[in-house]
Scaffold this active site. Structure first.
Site, PDB file in Angstrom:
ATOM      1  N   ASN A  10      -3.924   1.112  -2.939  1.00  0.00           N
ATOM      2  CA  ASN A  10      -2.962   0.788  -2.980  1.00  0.00           C
ATOM      3  C   ASN A  10      -2.610  -0.496  -4.142  1.00  0.00           C
ATOM      4  O   ASN A  10      -3.313  -1.606  -4.167  1.00  0.00           O
ATOM      5  CB  ASN A  10      -1.847  -0.714  -2.220  1.00  0.00           C
ATOM      6  CG  ASN A  10      -0.698  -0.946  -1.977  1.00  0.00           C
ATOM      7  OD1 ASN A  10      -0.036  -0.680  -2.593  1.00  0.00           O
ATOM      8  ND2 ASN A  10       0.340  -2.189  -1.689  1.00  0.00           N
ATOM      9  N   LYS A  12      -0.419  -1.926  -5.419  1.00  0.00           N
ATOM     10  CA  LYS A  12      -0.054  -3.229  -6.127  1.00  0.00           C
ATOM     11  C   LYS A  12       0.926  -2.861  -6.978  1.00  0.00           C
ATOM     12  O   LYS A  12       1.394  -1.853  -7.904  1.00  0.00           O
ATOM     13  CB  LYS A  12       0.011  -4.556  -5.423  1.00  0.00           C
ATOM     14  CG  LYS A  12      -0.588  -4.097  -4.122  1.00  0.00           C
ATOM     15  CD  LYS A  12      -1.228  -5.788  -3.774  1.00  0.00           C
ATOM     16  CE  LYS A  12      -2.179  -5.276  -2.946  1.00  0.00           C
ATOM     17  NZ  LYS A  12      -2.528  -6.862  -1.884  1.00  0.00           N
ATOM     18  N   HIS A  95       5.187  -2.399   3.993  1.00  0.00           N
ATOM     19  CA  HIS A  95       3.725  -2.983   3.128  1.00  0.00           C
ATOM     20  C   HIS A  95       4.343  -4.186   3.731  1.00  0.00           C
ATOM     21  O   HIS A  95       5.196  -4.660   3.505  1.00  0.00           O
ATOM     22  CB  HIS A  95       3.722  -2.138   2.071  1.00  0.00           C
ATOM     23  CG  HIS A  95       2.392  -3.526   1.830  1.00  0.00           C
ATOM     24  ND1 HIS A  95       2.091  -4.488   1.396  1.00  0.00           N
ATOM     25  CD2 HIS A  95       0.958  -2.792   1.785  1.00  0.00           C
ATOM     26  CE1 HIS A  95       0.648  -5.197   1.122  1.00  0.00           C
ATOM     27  NE2 HIS A  95       0.222  -3.895   0.941  1.00  0.00           N
ATOM     28  N   GLU A  97       4.602  -6.933   1.552  1.00  0.00           N
ATOM     29  CA  GLU A  97       4.908  -8.027   0.862  1.00  0.00           C
ATOM     30  C   GLU A  97       6.012  -7.389   0.721  1.00  0.00           C
ATOM     31  O   GLU A  97       6.653  -8.251   0.375  1.00  0.00           O
ATOM     32  CB  GLU A  97       3.892  -7.348  -0.514  1.00  0.00           C
ATOM     33  CG  GLU A  97       2.517  -8.014  -0.557  1.00  0.00           C
ATOM     34  CD  GLU A  97       1.185  -7.491  -1.191  1.00  0.00           C
ATOM     35  OE1 GLU A  97       1.629  -6.991  -1.946  1.00  0.00           O
ATOM     36  OE2 GLU A  97       0.254  -7.782  -0.782  1.00  0.00           O
ATOM     37  N   GLU A 171      -2.064  -3.670   9.243  1.00  0.00           N
ATOM     38  CA  GLU A 171      -3.212  -4.584   8.119  1.00  0.00           C
ATOM     39  C   GLU A 171      -2.351  -5.824   8.110  1.00  0.00           C
ATOM     40  O   GLU A 171      -1.635  -6.401   8.715  1.00  0.00           O
ATOM     41  CB  GLU A 171      -1.761  -4.090   6.490  1.00  0.00           C
ATOM     42  CG  GLU A 171      -2.286  -2.709   5.800  1.00  0.00           C
ATOM     43  CD  GLU A 171      -2.174  -3.401   4.613  1.00  0.00           C
ATOM     44  OE1 GLU A 171      -3.150  -2.468   3.953  1.00  0.00           O
ATOM     45  OE2 GLU A 171      -1.325  -3.319   4.455  1.00  0.00           O
ATOM     46  N   GLY A 177      -5.340  -9.467   0.702  1.00  0.00           N
ATOM     47  CA  GLY A 177      -5.447 -10.266  -0.773  1.00  0.00           C
ATOM     48  C   GLY A 177      -6.436 -11.326  -0.577  1.00  0.00           C
ATOM     49  O   GLY A 177      -6.313 -12.101  -1.179  1.00  0.00           O
ATOM     50  N   SER A 217      -8.634  -6.424   2.453  1.00  0.00           N
ATOM     51  CA  SER A 217      -9.416  -7.549   1.751  1.00  0.00           C
ATOM     52  C   SER A 217     -10.906  -6.535   2.057  1.00  0.00           C
ATOM     53  O   SER A 217     -12.219  -6.192   2.438  1.00  0.00           O
ATOM     54  CB  SER A 217     -10.305  -8.694   2.230  1.00  0.00           C
ATOM     55  OG  SER A 217      -8.894  -9.471   1.486  1.00  0.00           O
TER      56      SER A 217
HETATM   57  C1  PEP Z   1      -2.803  -3.663   0.536  1.00  0.00           C
HETATM   58  O1  PEP Z   1      -2.087  -4.027  -0.142  1.00  0.00           O
HETATM   59  O2  PEP Z   1      -2.942  -3.019   1.716  1.00  0.00           O
HETATM   60  C2  PEP Z   1      -4.653  -5.000   1.204  1.00  0.00           C
HETATM   61  C3  PEP Z   1      -5.145  -4.451   2.187  1.00  0.00           C
HETATM   62  O3  PEP Z   1      -4.844  -5.251  -0.230  1.00  0.00           O
HETATM   63  P1  PEP Z   1      -6.092  -6.085  -0.045  1.00  0.00           P
HETATM   64  O4  PEP Z   1      -7.466  -4.923   0.224  1.00  0.00           O
HETATM   65  O5  PEP Z   1      -6.497  -6.608  -1.434  1.00  0.00           O
HETATM   66  O6  PEP Z   1      -6.610  -7.056   0.554  1.00  0.00           O
END
Ligand code: PEP
Length: 255
Positions: A10, A12, A95, A97, A171, A177, A217
């Site tokens: 992803n 973003k 998601h 966000e 997640e 992040g 992450s």
């Molecule tokens: C995401 O955006 O779905 C995500 C898991 O980000 P990151 O790997 O940067 O934590």
């Protein structure tokens, strides 16, 4: 049974069309990988990424969000038919966000999943608890509420039982992040809770075939142990998917 390990990236709001074309030139995936690889660029970069990867890359593409209507006065939005025309076969829905920055609630997530399935694309439903919810011991309650918003409506269940695909991504919000990652045991526990509900709602065969990805992450140095954890069928990678070498390394570890 989930037949293929999934590695999804992803991006973003990163990498415009010029950088997407560069990423495509630099991405060197392992030959003969058995994993299903999916990239979610910003919608504006999808055409450049698709062209750069070419027809035989083995990489599927998706968009990060859609509106549930097919067309109309919804300034700034994109629809499922538009995503499909542009070459997307997957859509991220819910998601964290979208939920926490843009206030997307469970009913909107449910409408989006319904629209994605009706349009013939595959939704990747993201669920996960915040740190406060985790501290209050509400992990199961939160992720099951988010999953149930999608499995509750009979229309959605009928489509899934009739053969439409659904992916789920666990997640935890506190791991996105931040550099913090759930332990493989934590991920397995949450995935097991989701798996049980999928089986209950969709029947054993359909429920067991839904890939459940872990996200939060994920990096080349922790992907292997997360991918090896029971009930983890793949990973959804944010930051580390922006670098073609890191993303390819995660695909190597998944094969
Ligand atoms: C995401 O955006 O779905 C995500 C898991 O980000 P990151 O790997 O940067 O934590």
């Amino acid at each position: 049974m989930v037949s293929q390990t999934v590695v999804a990236g992803n991006w973003k709001m990163n990498l415009g069309p010029v950088e997407a074309a560069k990423f495509a030139r630099e991405l060197k995936l392992p030959r003969g990988s058995t994993s299903e690889v999916i990239l979610f660029p910003p919608a504006l970069s999808l055409a450049a990424l698709k062209e750069g990867l070419g027809p035989d890359s083995g990489v599927a593409l998706g968009v990060q969000n859609v509106h549930w209507e097919e067309a109309g006065a919804f300034t700034g939005e994109i629809s499922v038919p538009m995503a499909m025309q542009a070459g997307a076969t997957f859509v991220l829905v819910g998601h964290s966000e979208r939920r926490h920055v843009f206030g997307e609630a469970d009913d909107a997530v449910s409408q989006k999943v319904e629209a994605v399935l009706s349009g013939g694309l595959t939704p990747v439903l993201c669920v996960g608890e915040t740190l406060e919810e985790r501290k209050r011991d509400q992990v199961a309650e939160v992720i099951l509420r988010q999953l149930e918003a999608v499995l509750g409506p009979q229309d959605i269940r009928s489509k899934l039982v009739a053969g439409s695909r659904l992916f789920v991504a666990y997640e935890p919000v506190w791991a996105i992040g931040t550099g913090e990652t759930a332990t493989p045991a934590d991920a397995s526990r949450a995935h097991g809770i989701l798996r049980d509900r999928l089986r209950e709602r969709l029947g054993d065969d359909v429920g067991e075939a839904v890939p459940i990805l872990y996200g939060g992450s994920v990096k080349p140095d922790n992907a292997g142990e997360l991918l090896a954890a029971p009930e983890v069928n793949g990973v959804l990678v944010g930051g580390a998917s922006l670098d073609p070498a890191s993303f390819a390394e995660i695909v190597v570890q998944s094969s």
